[in-house]
Design a protein around this motif. Structure first.
Motif, PDB file in Angstrom:
ATOM      1  N   SER A 234      -6.015 -20.257 -28.475  1.00  0.00           N
ATOM      2  CA  SER A 234      -5.351 -20.819 -27.294  1.00  0.00           C
ATOM      3  C   SER A 234      -6.326 -20.776 -26.125  1.00  0.00           C
ATOM      4  N   THR A 235      -5.976 -21.498 -25.068  1.00  0.00           N
ATOM      5  CA  THR A 235      -6.810 -21.493 -23.863  1.00  0.00           C
ATOM      6  C   THR A 235      -6.880 -20.099 -23.256  1.00  0.00           C
ATOM      7  N   ASP A 236      -5.743 -19.408 -23.201  1.00  0.00           N
ATOM      8  CA  ASP A 236      -5.718 -18.064 -22.615  1.00  0.00           C
ATOM      9  C   ASP A 236      -6.619 -17.106 -23.403  1.00  0.00           C
ATOM     10  N   GLU A 237      -6.525 -17.174 -24.743  1.00  0.00           N
ATOM     11  CA  GLU A 237      -7.363 -16.302 -25.570  1.00  0.00           C
ATOM     12  C   GLU A 237      -8.842 -16.602 -25.345  1.00  0.00           C
ATOM     13  N   THR A 238      -9.168 -17.877 -25.186  1.00  0.00           N
ATOM     14  CA  THR A 238     -10.563 -18.271 -24.958  1.00  0.00           C
ATOM     15  C   THR A 238     -11.078 -17.689 -23.652  1.00  0.00           C
ATOM     16  N   TYR A 239     -10.298 -17.857 -22.603  1.00  0.00           N
ATOM     17  CA  TYR A 239     -10.728 -17.354 -21.292  1.00  0.00           C
ATOM     18  C   TYR A 239     -10.913 -15.835 -21.320  1.00  0.00           C
ATOM     19  N   GLU A 240      -9.958 -15.130 -21.906  1.00  0.00           N
ATOM     20  CA  GLU A 240     -10.059 -13.667 -21.948  1.00  0.00           C
ATOM     21  C   GLU A 240     -11.281 -13.218 -22.745  1.00  0.00           C
ATOM     22  N   ALA A 241     -11.559 -13.905 -23.867  1.00  0.00           N
ATOM     23  CA  ALA A 241     -12.711 -13.521 -24.686  1.00  0.00           C
ATOM     24  C   ALA A 241     -14.024 -13.807 -23.959  1.00  0.00           C
ATOM     25  N   LEU A 242     -14.061 -14.893 -23.198  1.00  0.00           N
ATOM     26  CA  LEU A 242     -15.269 -15.210 -22.434  1.00  0.00           C
ATOM     27  C   LEU A 242     -15.516 -14.163 -21.343  1.00  0.00           C
ATOM     28  N   VAL A 243     -14.495 -13.852 -20.600  1.00  0.00           N
ATOM     29  CA  VAL A 243     -14.620 -12.872 -19.511  1.00  0.00           C
ATOM     30  C   VAL A 243     -15.002 -11.503 -20.077  1.00  0.00           C
ATOM     31  N   ASP A 244     -14.505 -11.218 -21.275  1.00  0.00           N
ATOM     32  CA  ASP A 244     -14.783  -9.930 -21.916  1.00  0.00           C
ATOM     33  C   ASP A 244     -16.183  -9.891 -22.540  1.00  0.00           C
ATOM     34  N   GLY A 245     -16.889 -11.016 -22.532  1.00  0.00           N
ATOM     35  CA  GLY A 245     -18.240 -11.050 -23.059  1.00  0.00           C
ATOM     36  C   GLY A 245     -18.342 -11.052 -24.562  1.00  0.00           C
ATOM     37  N   ARG A 246     -17.288 -11.474 -25.262  1.00  0.00           N
ATOM     38  CA  ARG A 246     -17.313 -11.440 -26.727  1.00  0.00           C
ATOM     39  C   ARG A 246     -18.039 -12.636 -27.342  1.00  0.00           C
ATOM     40  N   GLY A 247     -18.412 -13.607 -26.518  1.00  0.00           N
ATOM     41  CA  GLY A 247     -19.141 -14.741 -27.051  1.00  0.00           C
ATOM     42  C   GLY A 247     -19.106 -15.913 -26.097  1.00  0.00           C
ATOM     43  N   VAL A 248     -19.754 -16.999 -26.517  1.00  0.00           N
ATOM     44  CA  VAL A 248     -19.729 -18.254 -25.775  1.00  0.00           C
ATOM     45  C   VAL A 248     -18.976 -19.258 -26.638  1.00  0.00           C
ATOM     46  N   CYS A 249     -18.642 -20.410 -26.073  1.00  0.00           N
ATOM     47  CA  CYS A 249     -17.970 -21.417 -26.883  1.00  0.00           C
ATOM     48  C   CYS A 249     -18.271 -22.807 -26.363  1.00  0.00           C
ATOM     49  N   LEU A 250     -18.176 -23.780 -27.266  1.00  0.00           N
ATOM     50  CA  LEU A 250     -18.298 -25.179 -26.894  1.00  0.00           C
ATOM     51  C   LEU A 250     -16.914 -25.722 -26.581  1.00  0.00           C
ATOM     52  N   LEU A 251     -16.858 -26.681 -25.663  1.00  0.00           N
ATOM     53  CA  LEU A 251     -15.591 -27.313 -25.328  1.00  0.00           C
ATOM     54  C   LEU A 251     -15.860 -28.703 -24.788  1.00  0.00           C
ATOM     55  N   ALA A 252     -14.841 -29.549 -24.831  1.00  0.00           N
ATOM     56  CA  ALA A 252     -14.960 -30.897 -24.291  1.00  0.00           C
ATOM     57  C   ALA A 252     -14.987 -30.840 -22.774  1.00  0.00           C
ATOM     58  N   ALA A 253     -15.724 -31.770 -22.173  1.00  0.00           N
ATOM     59  CA  ALA A 253     -15.859 -31.766 -20.719  1.00  0.00           C
ATOM     60  C   ALA A 253     -14.502 -31.863 -20.027  1.00  0.00           C
ATOM     61  N   GLY A 254     -13.573 -32.620 -20.607  1.00  0.00           N
ATOM     62  CA  GLY A 254     -12.257 -32.768 -19.990  1.00  0.00           C
ATOM     63  C   GLY A 254     -11.438 -31.503 -19.977  1.00  0.00           C
ATOM     64  N   ASN A 255     -11.801 -30.531 -20.831  1.00  0.00           N
ATOM     65  CA  ASN A 255     -11.073 -29.262 -20.866  1.00  0.00           C
ATOM     66  C   ASN A 255     -11.735 -28.177 -20.026  1.00  0.00           C
ATOM     67  N   ALA A 256     -12.863 -28.480 -19.422  1.00  0.00           N
ATOM     68  CA  ALA A 256     -13.579 -27.469 -18.641  1.00  0.00           C
ATOM     69  C   ALA A 256     -12.728 -26.862 -17.531  1.00  0.00           C
ATOM     70  N   PRO A 257     -11.923 -27.651 -16.782  1.00  0.00           N
ATOM     71  CA  PRO A 257     -11.115 -27.030 -15.723  1.00  0.00           C
ATOM     72  C   PRO A 257     -10.129 -25.979 -16.221  1.00  0.00           C
ATOM     73  N   LEU A 258      -9.770 -26.040 -17.509  1.00  0.00           N
ATOM     74  CA  LEU A 258      -8.833 -25.063 -18.061  1.00  0.00           C
ATOM     75  C   LEU A 258      -9.500 -23.707 -18.285  1.00  0.00           C
ATOM     76  N   ILE A 259     -10.850 -23.716 -18.434  1.00  0.00           N
ATOM     77  CA  ILE A 259     -11.590 -22.510 -18.794  1.00  0.00           C
ATOM     78  C   ILE A 259     -12.443 -21.989 -17.641  1.00  0.00           C
ATOM     79  N   ALA A 260     -13.003 -22.900 -16.860  1.00  0.00           N
ATOM     80  CA  ALA A 260     -13.955 -22.508 -15.807  1.00  0.00           C
ATOM     81  C   ALA A 260     -13.228 -21.931 -14.607  1.00  0.00           C
TER      82      ALA A 260
END
Length: 313
Positions: A234-260
């Motif tokens: 999910s988007t929430d899981e992605t954001y939490e994992a990124l902030v926690d430093g567990r990895g990086v991920c690829l995403l579509a440019a249109g979805n960037a506002p959901l994560i950034a």
């Protein structure tokens, strides 16, 4: 006493009770008189009592109800009326179901006003129809098409088992990399994918099949397997994992506002192909609402593309 009686037998009984004549009742029911008599006799055997007086005790031209028949008649009518009401409600529910189209999605396809543009064109084609949107977890790359819970779906290509589906691309967007603000690569303007090969990646669940490999850019790794830092659904899981430093991920440019959001940066990536968002439906599904929605989507996609090219000019 427990009895299983067919609605047909009750309808036969009520018709004979109303006509008080087997021949006329048979004509009204479009059955033969012997067949009607046989069914009534079977019902009488189940009840253990006659429903009609026949022979010398009945009128010369017909029959009359026995006390048992008189007692049963209002209840038989009530049962048949309840069944007719239930059948009518079921037909109405079927009609409503036929006029409702469920569109699945794993992330919002609302790019550049696409959804409102599709809806307006679909409504013009099917003014009585309703479109219902359903959010589906990332562990289903078909967004509900595979299990039949949706009629159409906005999906990221590639689809698993592609022969089962038809689709049209509605948006093509660069793939970005999302990484924590503190990551050494976050400071550049563009990240070369070669610099990400040794990074731990956030991966879709294994049930996502080829889509998992696509967002790990397996085809651009030259045979080197990806390092998986965590799985995300999910988007929430992605954001939490990124902030926690567990990895990086690829995403579509249109979805960037959901994560950034706070603590996460996105950067363009060189060396990988763009992502493709598509509207898909089952290949054997030729219902008018499904094909109408696909047609409306095609028209809306063209219209949005023309508007963007005009703005660019």
């Amino acid at each position: 006493m427990v009895m299983d009686v067919h609605g047909r037998d009750l309808r036969y009984f009520v018709t004979v009770a109303e006509e008080l004549h087997f021949t006329r009742a048979a004509e009204r029911l479009f059955v033969s008189q012997p067949a009607l008599s046989k069914q009534i006799r079977m019902l009488e055997r189940q009840l253990g009592a006659p429903l009609f007086e026949r022979g010398s005790s009945a009128p010369a031209t017909g029959v009359r109800l026995t006390p048992v028949g008189e007692a049963l008649l209002p209840h038989a009518r009530e049962v048949l009326a309840a069944w007719d009401r239930g059948l009518a409600e079921a037909e109405r529910a079927k009609s409503t179901q036929r006029s409702t189209l469920v569109a699945g999605m794993s992330t919002s396809p609302g790019r550049g006003g696409l959804l409102p543009a599709i809806r307006s064109r679909f409504t013009a084609l099917h003014p009585a129809a309703t479109v219902r949107l359903r959010q589906v977890s990332w562990d289903d790359p078909t967004a509900g098409l595979a299990d039949g819970s949706v009629d159409v779906a906005f999906v990221w290509l590639p689809l698993p088992d592609p022969g089962r589906y038809r689709w049209m691309v509605v948006a093509e967007e660069p793939r970005l990399v999302a990484l924590p603000d503190r990551h050494p690569l976050a400071g550049g303007d563009v990240v070369d994918f070669a610099d990400l090969l040794d990074e731990p990646f956030l991966a879709l669940p294994e049930t996502a099949g080829p889509l998992r490999d696509y967002w790990l850019a397996v085809d651009a790794r030259g045979g080197r397997p990806p390092r998986i830092g965590a799985e995300i659904a999910s988007t929430d899981e992605t954001y939490e994992a990124l902030v926690d430093g567990r990895g990086v991920c690829l995403l579509a440019a249109g979805n960037a506002p959901l994560i950034a959001l706070g603590g996460v940066t996105t950067r363009p990536v060189a060396g990988i192909s763009p992502s493709r968002l598509a509207l898909a439906w089952r290949a054997d599904d030729t219902r008018p609402l499904v094909l109408g929605y696909a047609r409306a989507c095609r028209q809306a996609t063209w219209a949005v593309a023309r508007e963007r090219s005009g703005d660019a000019g």
